[in-house]
Design an enzyme around this catalytic site. Structure first.
Site, PDB file in Angstrom:
ATOM      1  N   HIS A 138      -3.974 -20.505 -24.546  1.00 48.10           N
ATOM      2  CA  HIS A 138      -3.726 -20.907 -25.931  1.00 48.10           C
ATOM      3  C   HIS A 138      -3.361 -22.369 -26.038  1.00 48.10           C
ATOM      4  O   HIS A 138      -3.180 -23.066 -25.045  1.00 48.10           O
ATOM      5  CB  HIS A 138      -2.663 -20.026 -26.576  1.00 48.10           C
ATOM      6  CG  HIS A 138      -1.311 -20.051 -25.923  1.00 48.10           C
ATOM      7  ND1 HIS A 138      -0.503 -21.166 -25.884  1.00 48.10           N
ATOM      8  CD2 HIS A 138      -0.634 -19.063 -25.291  1.00 48.10           C
ATOM      9  CE1 HIS A 138       0.626 -20.861 -25.260  1.00 48.10           C
ATOM     10  NE2 HIS A 138       0.582 -19.600 -24.883  1.00 48.10           N
ATOM     11  N   CYS A 174       1.670 -17.156 -20.208  1.00 45.79           N
ATOM     12  CA  CYS A 174       0.339 -17.578 -20.640  1.00 45.79           C
ATOM     13  C   CYS A 174      -0.056 -18.890 -19.967  1.00 45.79           C
ATOM     14  O   CYS A 174       0.716 -19.474 -19.217  1.00 45.79           O
ATOM     15  CB  CYS A 174       0.319 -17.755 -22.159  1.00 45.79           C
ATOM     16  SG  CYS A 174       0.556 -16.220 -23.070  1.00 45.79           S
TER      17      CYS A 174
END
Length: 166
Positions: free
Chosen positions: A124, A141
């Site tokens: 992301h 992440c």
């Protein structure tokens, strides 16, 4: 009358120009990305086409970057072979593409520890594009800049293998 038409025409041109302002959804017409390779130790992500690097990016990882993700909340980024399995155009981190963690082995290991394996692992953008992200900050992440995730989002298709190395 002529002045009025000129003003109306200029206003229309400005309005249409504003409508064509670049957005976060880019187009990509190059070679297919056949795999994504993440080298955690080097903090680099590579978009590959049949063994050749198409693009590479510096990355940020989970706040506890060493080792494989064992359970929810450990702050680690998983290691191993996964797939890109979903995308979120409305991510609170600009754009995001999902990683298929946890797999069967990940679930079994976390269960043996009596913990949930976690999930929602994504590649992301930034949490705050106005600030430069310093150090590893995610909950597991892989983060790139907002401009970079726009490229990645356009280039990488669902089903693409992602190899995350230590």
């Amino acid at each position: 009358m002529r002045r009025r038409n000129l003003l109306l025409g200029a206003t229309a041109a400005l309005t249409l120009g504003a409508c064509s302002a670049p957005g976060k959804f880019k187009r990509y017409n190059g070679p297919e990305v056949t795999s994504v390779v993440v080298n955690k130790g080097d903090r680099r992500m590579y978009l590959m086409h049949r063994g050749k690097v198409l693009q590479d990016y510096p990355i940020k990882l989970g706040f506890a970057p060493v080792g494989h993700k064992n359970f929810e909340g450990d702050g680690k980024t998983p290691e191993g072979l996964y797939r890109i399995d979903r995308r979120n155009p409305n991510s609170k981190f600009h754009l995001s593409i999902g990683v298929s963690y946890p797999n069967e082995l990940d679930r079994a290991y976390a269960e043996a520890l009596g913990r949930p394996p976690g999930g929602d692992i994504f590649i992301h953008g930034q949490k705050d594009p106005g600030k430069k992200d310093r150090g590893d900050w995610t909950w597991g992440c892989i983060s790139v800049t907002n401009k970079e995730i726009e490229e990645v989002y356009a280039m990488v298709r669902d089903g693409t293998p992602i190899i995350i190395n230590p």
